[in-house]
Design a protein around this motif. Structure first.
Motif, PDB file in Angstrom:
ATOM      1  N   GLU A   1      -1.651   2.063  13.137  1.00 49.10           N
ATOM      2  CA  GLU A   1      -3.091   1.910  13.436  1.00 49.10           C
ATOM      3  C   GLU A   1      -3.739   0.930  12.461  1.00 49.10           C
ATOM      4  OE1 GLU A   1      -4.904   5.728  13.286  1.00 49.10           O
ATOM      5  OE2 GLU A   1      -3.736   6.455  15.009  1.00 49.10           O
ATOM      6  N   LYS A   2      -3.255   0.984  11.199  1.00 51.89           N
ATOM      7  CA  LYS A   2      -3.837   0.091  10.190  1.00 51.89           C
ATOM      8  C   LYS A   2      -3.196  -1.302  10.222  1.00 51.89           C
ATOM      9  CE  LYS A   2      -4.272   1.976   6.088  1.00 51.89           C
ATOM     10  NZ  LYS A   2      -3.819   2.768   4.919  1.00 51.89           N
ATOM     11  N   GLY A   3      -2.297  -1.495  11.177  1.00 58.00           N
ATOM     12  CA  GLY A   3      -1.620  -2.803  11.250  1.00 58.00           C
ATOM     13  C   GLY A   3      -0.576  -2.976  10.167  1.00 58.00           C
ATOM     14  N   GLN A   4      -0.052  -1.866   9.660  1.00 57.45           N
ATOM     15  CA  GLN A   4       0.947  -1.930   8.590  1.00 57.45           C
ATOM     16  C   GLN A   4       2.277  -1.362   9.083  1.00 57.45           C
ATOM     17  OE1 GLN A   4      -0.141  -1.345   4.647  1.00 57.45           O
ATOM     18  NE2 GLN A   4      -1.453  -3.063   5.078  1.00 57.45           N
ATOM     19  N   ALA A   5       3.325  -1.662   8.327  1.00 64.92           N
ATOM     20  CA  ALA A   5       4.651  -1.096   8.637  1.00 64.92           C
ATOM     21  C   ALA A   5       5.289  -0.631   7.330  1.00 64.92           C
ATOM     22  CB  ALA A   5       5.526  -2.142   9.302  1.00 64.92           C
ATOM     23  N   CYS A   6       6.213   0.301   7.478  1.00 70.77           N
ATOM     24  CA  CYS A   6       6.822   0.915   6.279  1.00 70.77           C
ATOM     25  C   CYS A   6       7.798  -0.073   5.618  1.00 70.77           C
ATOM     26  CB  CYS A   6       7.553   2.187   6.693  1.00 70.77           C
ATOM     27  SG  CYS A   6       8.466   2.922   5.353  1.00 70.77           S
ATOM     28  N   SER A   7       7.566  -0.369   4.357  1.00 70.08           N
ATOM     29  CA  SER A   7       8.468  -1.277   3.637  1.00 70.08           C
ATOM     30  C   SER A   7       9.404  -0.522   2.704  1.00 70.08           C
ATOM     31  CB  SER A   7       7.671  -2.295   2.824  1.00 70.08           C
ATOM     32  OG  SER A   7       6.830  -1.618   1.919  1.00 70.08           O
TER      33      SER A   7
ATOM     34  N   SER B   1       3.810   0.429   2.319  1.00 72.38           N
ATOM     35  CA  SER B   1       3.625  -0.338   3.556  1.00 72.38           C
ATOM     36  C   SER B   1       3.132  -1.731   3.272  1.00 72.38           C
ATOM     37  CB  SER B   1       2.656   0.395   4.470  1.00 72.38           C
ATOM     38  OG  SER B   1       1.368   0.408   3.893  1.00 72.38           O
ATOM     39  N   LEU B   2       3.392  -2.589   4.230  1.00 68.28           N
ATOM     40  CA  LEU B   2       2.948  -3.980   4.157  1.00 68.28           C
ATOM     41  C   LEU B   2       2.320  -4.343   5.497  1.00 68.28           C
ATOM     42  CD1 LEU B   2       6.011  -5.685   2.490  1.00 68.28           C
ATOM     43  CD2 LEU B   2       3.694  -5.664   1.590  1.00 68.28           C
ATOM     44  N   PRO B   3       1.493  -5.377   5.500  1.00 69.17           N
ATOM     45  CA  PRO B   3       0.931  -5.760   6.795  1.00 69.17           C
ATOM     46  C   PRO B   3       2.047  -6.116   7.766  1.00 69.17           C
ATOM     47  CG  PRO B   3      -0.167  -6.917   5.016  1.00 69.17           C
ATOM     48  CD  PRO B   3       0.978  -6.210   4.412  1.00 69.17           C
ATOM     49  N   ALA B   4       1.954  -5.593   8.957  1.00 73.51           N
ATOM     50  CA  ALA B   4       2.971  -5.885   9.965  1.00 73.51           C
ATOM     51  C   ALA B   4       2.447  -6.942  10.915  1.00 73.51           C
ATOM     52  CB  ALA B   4       3.309  -4.622  10.736  1.00 73.51           C
ATOM     53  N   HIS B   5       3.372  -7.798  11.353  1.00 77.43           N
ATOM     54  CA  HIS B   5       2.952  -8.789  12.350  1.00 77.43           C
ATOM     55  C   HIS B   5       2.781  -8.086  13.687  1.00 77.43           C
ATOM     56  CE1 HIS B   5       3.846 -11.798   9.447  1.00 77.43           C
ATOM     57  NE2 HIS B   5       5.107 -11.410   9.345  1.00 77.43           N
ATOM     58  N   GLN B   6       2.041  -8.706  14.548  1.00 77.33           N
ATOM     59  CA  GLN B   6       1.843  -8.124  15.879  1.00 77.33           C
ATOM     60  C   GLN B   6       3.180  -7.972  16.596  1.00 77.33           C
ATOM     61  OE1 GLN B   6      -0.802  -6.742  17.417  1.00 77.33           O
ATOM     62  NE2 GLN B   6      -1.727  -6.970  15.394  1.00 77.33           N
ATOM     63  N   GLU B   7       4.047  -8.958  16.355  1.00 80.33           N
ATOM     64  CA  GLU B   7       5.367  -8.912  17.011  1.00 80.33           C
ATOM     65  C   GLU B   7       6.125  -7.653  16.591  1.00 80.33           C
ATOM     66  OE1 GLU B   7       7.380 -12.398  15.810  1.00 80.33           O
ATOM     67  OE2 GLU B   7       6.059 -13.714  16.926  1.00 80.33           O
ATOM     68  N   GLN B   8       6.015  -7.341  15.307  1.00 78.34           N
ATOM     69  CA  GLN B   8       6.716  -6.146  14.804  1.00 78.34           C
ATOM     70  C   GLN B   8       6.131  -4.901  15.449  1.00 78.34           C
ATOM     71  OE1 GLN B   8       6.135  -6.907  10.582  1.00 78.34           O
ATOM     72  NE2 GLN B   8       8.359  -6.691  10.316  1.00 78.34           N
ATOM     73  N   LEU B   9       4.803  -4.868  15.496  1.00 77.07           N
ATOM     74  CA  LEU B   9       4.150  -3.682  16.060  1.00 77.07           C
ATOM     75  C   LEU B   9       4.570  -3.512  17.517  1.00 77.07           C
ATOM     76  CD1 LEU B   9       0.608  -4.137  14.510  1.00 77.07           C
ATOM     77  CD2 LEU B   9       2.326  -2.452  13.879  1.00 77.07           C
TER      78      LEU B   9
ATOM     79  N   GLU C   1       0.874  -1.183   0.000  1.00 82.92           N
ATOM     80  CA  GLU C   1       0.000   0.000   0.000  1.00 82.92           C
ATOM     81  C   GLU C   1       0.899   1.217   0.000  1.00 82.92           C
ATOM     82  OE1 GLU C   1      -2.995   0.213   2.952  1.00 82.92           O
ATOM     83  OE2 GLU C   1      -3.584  -1.890   2.685  1.00 82.92           O
ATOM     84  N   GLU C   2       0.370   2.321  -0.400  1.00 87.07           N
ATOM     85  CA  GLU C   2       1.194   3.542  -0.442  1.00 87.07           C
ATOM     86  C   GLU C   2       0.547   4.645   0.380  1.00 87.07           C
ATOM     87  OE1 GLU C   2       3.846   3.317  -4.422  1.00 87.07           O
ATOM     88  OE2 GLU C   2       2.373   4.899  -4.232  1.00 87.07           O
ATOM     89  N   TRP C   3       1.399   5.423   1.031  1.00 88.69           N
ATOM     90  CA  TRP C   3       0.943   6.583   1.787  1.00 88.69           C
ATOM     91  C   TRP C   3       1.769   7.750   1.319  1.00 88.69           C
ATOM     92  CZ3 TRP C   3       2.981  10.233   4.950  1.00 88.69           C
ATOM     93  CH2 TRP C   3       2.095  10.989   5.722  1.00 88.69           C
ATOM     94  N   ARG C   4       1.114   8.828   0.926  1.00 89.76           N
ATOM     95  CA  ARG C   4       1.834   9.917   0.281  1.00 89.76           C
ATOM     96  C   ARG C   4       1.429  11.241   0.928  1.00 89.76           C
ATOM     97  NH1 ARG C   4       2.133  10.019  -6.133  1.00 89.76           N
ATOM     98  NH2 ARG C   4       2.590   7.897  -5.609  1.00 89.76           N
ATOM     99  N   THR C   5       2.434  12.112   1.111  1.00 87.97           N
ATOM    100  CA  THR C   5       2.091  13.441   1.630  1.00 87.97           C
ATOM    101  C   THR C   5       3.079  14.476   1.120  1.00 87.97           C
ATOM    102  OG1 THR C   5       1.566  14.714   3.606  1.00 87.97           O
ATOM    103  CG2 THR C   5       3.436  13.226   3.773  1.00 87.97           C
TER     104      THR C   5
END
Lengths: 1039, 425
Positions: B212-218, B274-282, B177-181
């Motif tokens: 919050e979305k359960g994702q992490a920056c890839s 971003s990609l889905p992050a595991h709970q452990e990563q979060l 997914e992409e997040w842009r600003t």
């Protein structure tokens, strides 16, 4: 202008730190008008004799001292005031050296105080001691002051570093506090600032870093050279008293190295006899044994003459020592034999030190000892190399570690090592270093441009120019010290009061800091105990003859084998017939390619012919163009001719052609009126002509005087050229005769007991000219049945097994690569497998590391248990470990591993055990060779001379002798023998990479046959395409 | 993966292995899932299950995939129909551009003639097997499998299992997914530090939203535009998706530190993939404390992502010359531990980043440094270094000014010029 004396100078003997030779420091000091110079190498006085000789030459006062390493990285300079101080200094250095590993030293402050009477101590300076901010230990300073009293000075340096300002302030403060006089001393690491580059380079080598990363390990600037008084006093312009103190210190140091008094140790003497009387007694007893039919008058006369001279020169102790060492060897059953000039002495012969009768061979005694020279005699004793250590340890034990130590050798940079070390510090790519080292090795400082081109480098690029400059600077600089091959210094007084003793790299060896030249400079006595592999081989051969007897050998193997060598017939017809065929593989001194080719030409028929054979293939006779005239005269193709009647007695035995060093000396004496002493000087100048160029001064004198006597100028010129040739390498007759004795013995054993001979020779490896592989194939060609390595039958060494009426040679486990001493012990403990025992059980009992078991399996030693691959599969069981019980399974059911082909078996043998007893690879290749038109070695003799031939074989020898004008000689080996290739310069240049690297070579060219000598003059070379896995054999290359 | 197709891509040591994740992102139109394994850096597996009805035939579909790869600059060969690992080995042996179906029934026969080296067991094991007369994979069948595994360990065991059809230890690639600003630039940015500072202002918020979305920056990319609308773009990817602001900022700083801006920047855009992050990563990133182990891991990831030659750290070195006192060296292994300082160095000196040219003493004997009159001079202290490059002969001076400051000066004899290199603190 205030004068000063440099009191802290380091030469090359501060290894990898000082950047000038001692002579350079002395000469520069003289040129700068300095009154004296102190040589203070790091924990060493190794450079002292050279500096002393140079100082004597230019009349400069030399002060002896050392820069001492103290615990905690502190340093102090000690200067010897007198003989006592010098002795204390050397003892102190010995103590520091002997407690650490080679190349290091460490003493504590209390020990430094021991040097106090007789030595001056300069402390402080650059090393941080006393000059740093940290508080000093008052107690230490007080101890030093108590010990040294007025001889303790605080040194202050000024090399132009900002840190020195602070240090100076602190040192001055502390000098005041402890009432210590201050002295101005800079550290001098080279004689001239242009050596700064070399000093930086050596620093990098010492630290193992490159120039870019060296940082503050390098000196800040080039202010570490010797300076004139004017320049130096500018550095201390505000403190003239500090400068004046250097002169005062120099005045207080009055020790001269040449004033050292040396006494040779006395042997224990029978009551009522002095040394000379005892020696006379021993000589007479020996003479009676040597001449059982009565000692001839001439011998007795010579003996008396020699004993008188020995007594006059007080050398009897030295002869008694040599006699004692020989006696020890005999008692222990260690073969030994004196060689070199000692063989000219009847006294040495009667004492049993040498084995050649000088009277019989008319040898020149003055070559050994002369009244005019008054130099210590030089006896080289060859000892069976495998047992030499026993003799060395005997000498240490007999005289004590403080009275006996081995002489050191300074290993200096040659071009190759300089290329390698400097390349690393310049971060030159490794492959470039390797290539240049290969192309640019050799003697001399400058690397020829073509070497750079050959290495694929551009000599005009700035980086390469810099590299070449650094290499040239490095050449001749001492890099590290090693142990002399066998030289001992023995002293009545402890040797460590003359020169420091330090540990050698080899366990149980202690070494003095001086080398052979230093010993000679100071006129000290050296005993040479040299290792000779061939004596070990002979010893092993006699042992085998005893264990595996042959009836005909009983005559030479009497129960007491003190003189077993003397009982070998020296003039045996079958032996000479064998040598005349050129079959001298493994025979001492006459086995090389060139010697093998010379034998059928020279056709030796008596012992003296062997003496000639040993001496003739040397650069001396070759470059003097003496070889062909001698051979022609021998064959009656030209008349024996003496240039002057006076030369006939000198040259009669060599048919009018001078071949030996002694003959050259005698010609000088007879034809050019040299005195014996002058003739000996001529010999010395011959040996050193490349270095010194002193030989030139003899040219005019020799040629003029000989011409005046009516000798043809051409002959005179040829004699002179031969003298120069001897400078490269020439044999004295005495030396050749000593070696020829061993040659005759080995040839006799090879001829009559080949199985014993080859077994002993292979067991004594590494030694000699050829690899084990070549020896094994040679033995097979000589009819010896060679049996492969087999754990059931093999022992550690090769041994013999009954084979009909003769013996077969069973290869030993020692041939397997990678098996060490522990494996040997284990094998000798466990022995062969029991009857019916499987691999699992046997391997479990052996409990060897897996690599060792695998090596044995690959070498075929376990073939009794199955194919090599099946055994390897079993041995690769993971439970196999040295320390845990084996978990081997018996061969897996249905295991199907491909069998080794014949070629693979040979290749595995060769790879794992340096040889194959299963045949030569070319025996398998022969059908293919025939289809490709290759002649085998044995067939070449049947081909007409000048015919075009194609040959192929394994390369076993490559040589390009200096005396052959660029011709390369390559020896190939096939299953029938050797093939000699002669490759002219242009052809060699065309195929240089093949010549350098190919293990398997094919050649085409014209056949040259001269009697039994066959050569192929090569036109073209290539790598034959046999499509078979052939393992290379080690070759004897360019040595 | 139910029906993996092995694509083997050509690459060499010089160019480095293909960026498999990025390539997978480029190929998302062809398949919903991709995978790779760490010890086969040239192989990309593509899920082909269920595609046949839509794509006509697998071969035709694969042809299009290979064409796309070729357009991206990568030649490939492809195998499908058999076990994943065998497919990879066979694809490697197949000429580039070709594709082949191998049925499970023929798999063993196809794999048998491949050389042992394809297994990548290491020289020692290969040599040992060759010594037994085994040179191809088929030869391994001659030996009892259990005994073979016992002798050559887990490495061979794992490979034999894979050859028998086990699934590799995949790293699955999923669409990002992409997040842009746009960064809030009010005045043109002239210094790179200001740009980093501005990124810092928005990065925290962005990461919080991803968390919050359960994702992490890839992957993080930053595009900047100057007054002439010239664009410059920097992108880097942490080896694994991350929510650690400090690490991401550090990576950005390292990337931008050496950059020189030629013109002020008008506009900048931050883009986070971003990609889905595991709970452990979060959970891991929630603590926010500095952790040396994580720092080293982060650096490892950075090196993995950018290449070993791209990550440098500063190192002090003992040199006479002030400019040589610091060097940039390639970062390898763990961050070095700081050594204990030597007991109180005599002087603490401050180095200027670049030596500053100053005036020397004038002809009347007066001397001013940075406007302050010199009252005492220490030196000259000759410094001659670097003869192996180009010998520089300089004199070092320490001068005290009226105000009591001590300056550190160098005098270049060749030019001749004076430089201020630092002062004593």
């Amino acid at each position: 202008m205030p004068d000063y004396v440099p009191l802290w100078c380091k030469s090359h003997f501060s290894l990898l730190e000082g950047a000038s030779h001692p002579e350079e420091l002395v000469d520069q000091a003289k040129q700068l008008g300095l009154k004296a110079l102190a040589l203070t190498d790091r924990d060493s006085v190794a450079g002292a004799p050279r500096a002393a000789a140079a100082a004597r030459k230019v009349d400069l006062k030399l002060i002896y001292g050392a820069d001492i390493t103290l615990s905690g990285g502190r340093r102090a300079v000690l200067l010897a005031k007198d003989r006592e101080g010098y002795g204390r200094l050397t003892q102190l250095l010995s103590r520091g050296r002997l407690r650490t590993k080679k190349g290091r030293s460490e003493l504590d402050l209390i020990e430094l105080c021991d040097a106090a009477p007789g030595c001056l101590a300069l402390v402080g300076g650059d090393d941080g001691w006393l000059g740093e901010k940290a508080p000093v230990n008052r107690h230490e300073i007080e101890s030093l002051k108590d010990a040294f009293k007025a001889d303790l000075l605080l040194r202050i340096s000024a090399h132009g570093c900002p840190e020195e300002e602070q240090r100076k302030a602190r040192l001055m403060q502390r000098a005041k506090r402890f009432s210590l006089p201050v002295i101005a001393t800079n550290e001098h690491l080279y004689h001239h600032r242009h050596r700064r580059m070399l000093q930086d380079v050596l620093t990098c080598v010492r630290w193992g870093c490159c120039l870019e990363d060296a940082g503050k390990r390098l000196r800040r600037n080039d202010a570490y050279g010797l300076e004139s008084s004017a320049d130096f006093s500018r550095r201390f312009s505000t403190h003239p008293a500090w400068l004046a103190r250097t002169l005062a210190v120099a005045d207080r140091c009055q020790f001269d190295l040449f004033a050292l008094r040396y006494r040779y140790p006395c042997e224990r003497l029978p009551r009522g006899l002095n040394g000379l009387e005892h020696l006379r007694l021993l000589a007479c007893k020996g003479a009676t044994k040597r001449y059982p039919g009565g000692v001839p008058d001439a011998v007795m006369g010579q003996l008396n003459h020699e004993l008188t001279l020995v007594g006059e020169l007080e050398y009897e102790g030295y002869f008694l020592t040599m006699w004692e060492i020989v006696r020890f060897c005999r008692e222990q059953g260690i073969l030994c034999q004196g060689r070199g000039s000692a063989a000219n002495s009847a006294l040495c012969y009667c004492l049993g030190i040498t084995a050649v009768d000088p009277m019989k061979h008319d040898l020149l005694f003055e070559r050994f000892l002369s009244r005019e020279r008054r130099e210590p005699p030089d006896i080289d004793l060859d000892i069976a190399h495998e047992r030499r250590e026993e003799v060395i340890q005997h000498v240490y034990a007999k005289y004590g570690r403080r009275h006996a130590a081995m002489v050191s050798v300074n290993i200096r940079y040659r071009r190759k090592s300089a290329i390698s070390d400097s390349g690393k510090i310049l971060k030159i790519p490794r492959k470039d270093i390797k290539r240049l080292a290969k192309a640019g090795g050799g003697y001399g400082k400058e690397i020829p441009e073509k070497a750079f081109f050959q290495a694929g480098l551009d000599p005009r690029s700035p980086r390469m120019k810099l590299w070449a400059k650094i290499i040239a600077e490095m050449v001749d600089t001492p890099r590290h010290t090693s142990i002399h091959p066998g030289g001992f210094l023995l002293g009545h007084e402890p040797v460590d009061t003359l020169v420091p003793i330090e540990p050698g790299t080899m366990a149980g060896r202690t070494v003095i800091q001086w080398d052979k030249e230093a010993i000679e400079t100071l006129g000290l006595f050296k005993v040479d105990l040299l290792g000779l592999g061939m004596l070990s081989q002979l010893q092993r051969c006699f042992d085998l003859l005893r264990r595996f007897p042959v009836p005909t050998a009983a005559a030479i193997l009497l129960p007491s084998d003190h003189d077993v060598l003397a009982r070998i017939p020296l003039e045996d017809d079958p032996t000479f017939a064998m040598l005349c065929r050129g079959e001298s593989l493994g025979v001492f001194q006459i086995e090389s390619r060139a010697q093998m080719n010379m034998l059928p030409r020279l056709k030796p028929r008596c012992f003296y012919d062997l003496v000639v054979e040993v001496a003739i293939i040397r650069p001396g006779p070759i470059s003097g163009d003496m070889v062909h005239p001698y051979l022609r005269r021998r064959d009656g193709l030209e008349p024996v001719f003496y240039p002057h009647a006076c030369l006939e007695p000198v040259l009669r035995r060599t048919l009018g052609v001078p071949l030996f060093q002694e003959q050259v000396m005698r010609i000088a004496m007879v034809a050019a009126d040299y005195s014996p002493g002058e003739a000996d000087q001529l010999r010395r100048d011959m040996a050193a002509w490349r270095r010194s160029g002193r030989i030139e001064r003899h040219r005019e004198r020799l040629v003029e005087r000989m011409t005046a006597k009516g000798i043809e100028p051409q002959f005179a010129e040829r004699v002179y050229q031969q003298i120069k040739g001897f400078g490269d390498y020439g044999f004295p007759e005495s030396h050749a005769a000593s070696f020829a004795l061993i040659s005759a013995a080995t040839a006799y054993l090879k001829c009559h007991y080949p199985a014993h001979f080859y077994a002993a020779l292979i067991n004594a490896q590494p030694m000699g000219f050829y690899s084990v592989s070549t020896l094994v194939y040679g033995a097979q060609r000589d009819g010896v049945n060679i049996r492969p390595i087999d754990v059931r039958a093999s022992r550690w060494d090769c041994h013999l097994e009954p084979d009909g009426t003769s013996y077969a040679l069973r290869m030993g486990l020692r041939m397997v690569k990678g098996l060490g001493r522990d494996v040997r012990v284990q094998f000798e403990r466990i022995g062969p497998p029991k009857s019916g025992e499987g691999l699992t059980d046997y391997a479990r009992r052996l409990a060897l590391p897996r690599q060792a078991l695998e090596a044995l399996a690959e070498a075929g030693a376990f073939e009794v248990f199955g194919t090599r691959r099946a055994v390897l599969w079993q041995l690769s069981d993971p439970g196999l470990s040295r320390h845990e019980p084996l978990a081997l399974q018996e061969p897996d059911e249905g295991l199907c591993l491909p069998a080794l082909s014949d070629f693979e078996r040979l290749a595995w043998d060769q790879k794992r055990s340096h040889h194959s007893a299963r045949g030569h690879p070319f025996a398998l290749l022969r059908p293919l060779c025939r289809t490709q038109g290759y002649h085998c070695a044995s067939a070449l003799e049947g081909v007409a001379t000048n015919a075009r031939v194609r040959v192929a074989g394994l390369v076993i020898c490559r040589q390009r002798p200096h005396s052959a004008s660029g011709v390369t000689f390559v020896t190939l080996e096939d299953e029938t023998g050797f093939i000699n290739l002669v490759i002219w310069r242009q052809v060699a240049a065309r195929f240089c990479s093949l010549l350098r690297g190919a293990a398997l070579l094919a050649a085409s060219g014209r056949l040259q046959i001269e009697g039994r000598v066959v050569h192929v003059v090569v036109h073209r070379l290539w790598e034959p395409n046999f499509d078979a896995p052939i393992e290379a054999v080690p070759s004897h290359d360019y040595r | 993966m139910r029906c993996p197709v092995a694509l083997d891509l050509s690459w060499d040591e010089a160019s480095g292995p293909p960026p498999l994740r990025e390539l997978a992102q480029q190929l998302t139109a062809f398949s919903p899932a991709f995978a790779y394994v760490r010890d086969r850096p040239g192989t990309l597996w593509v899920e082909a299950a269920g595609l046949q009805p839509h794509e006509g035939s697998i071969e035709a579909w694969l042809g299009r995939v290979q064409q796309r790869l070729e357009a991206l600059g990568w030649l490939s060969s492809a195998i499908w129909g058999c076990a994943a690992y065998s497919a990879a080995l066979l694809a490697e042996a197949l000429p580039r551009g070709q594709r082949l179906m191998v049925t499970p029934a023929h798999q063993a026969a196809k794999v048998a003639p491949l050389p042992l080296a394809v297994l990548g067991l290491g020289d020692r094991a290969e040599q040992s097997l060759r010594r037994l007369g085994l040179s191809v994979l088929g030869d391994l069948r001659r030996l009892p499998r259990r005994a073979l595994e016992a002798r050559y360990g887990q490495s061979l065991q794992a490979r034999l299992r894979l050859l028998a059809g086990a699934q590799p230890d995949w790293v699955l690639v999923q669409p990002e997914e992409e997040w842009r600003t746009l960064l809030p630039i009010e005045e043109p940015i002239e210094r790179i530090e200001a740009l980093i500072f501005m990124v810092k202002g928005v990065l925290g918020q962005a990461l919080a939203r991803l968390a919050e979305k359960g994702q992490a920056c890839s992957a993080l990319s930053l595009s900047v535009f100057d007054a002439c609308q010239r664009e410059r773009r920097w992108r880097f990817c942490p080896a694994r998706p991350s929510l650690n602001e400090a690490i991401l900022l550090d990576l950005l700083r390292l990337r931008l530190e050496g950059v020189q801006l030629q013109a002020p920047l008008q506009r900048a855009e931050l883009n986070l993939a971003s990609l889905p992050a595991h709970q452990e990563q979060l959970h891991l990133f929630a603590s926010g404390l500095r952790d040396h182990r994580r720092r080293d891991e982060g650096l490892d990831r950075l090196r993995a992502e950018l290449g070993n030659e791209q990550v440098y750290r500063a190192e002090l070195q003992e040199r006479y010359h002030p400019q040589e006192a610091v060097r940039w060296c390639l970062h390898e292994g763990a961050w070095p531990r700081l050594k204990k300082a030597k007991p109180s160095p005599a002087w603490v000196r401050r180095l200027l980043a670049e030596p500053r040219r100053v005036d020397g003493p004038n002809s009347q004997g007066g001397w001013h440094v940075l406007g302050e009159a010199v009252v005492a001079v220490g030196g000259p202290y000759p410094l001659q270094q670097g003869w192996w490059r180009n010998l520089r002969t300089e004199d070092e001076y320490l001068v005290r000014t009226q105000s009591g400051r001590v300056f550190w000066l160098m005098h270049d004899r060749a030019l001749p010029r004076w430089f201020l290199v630092g002062w004593l603190a």
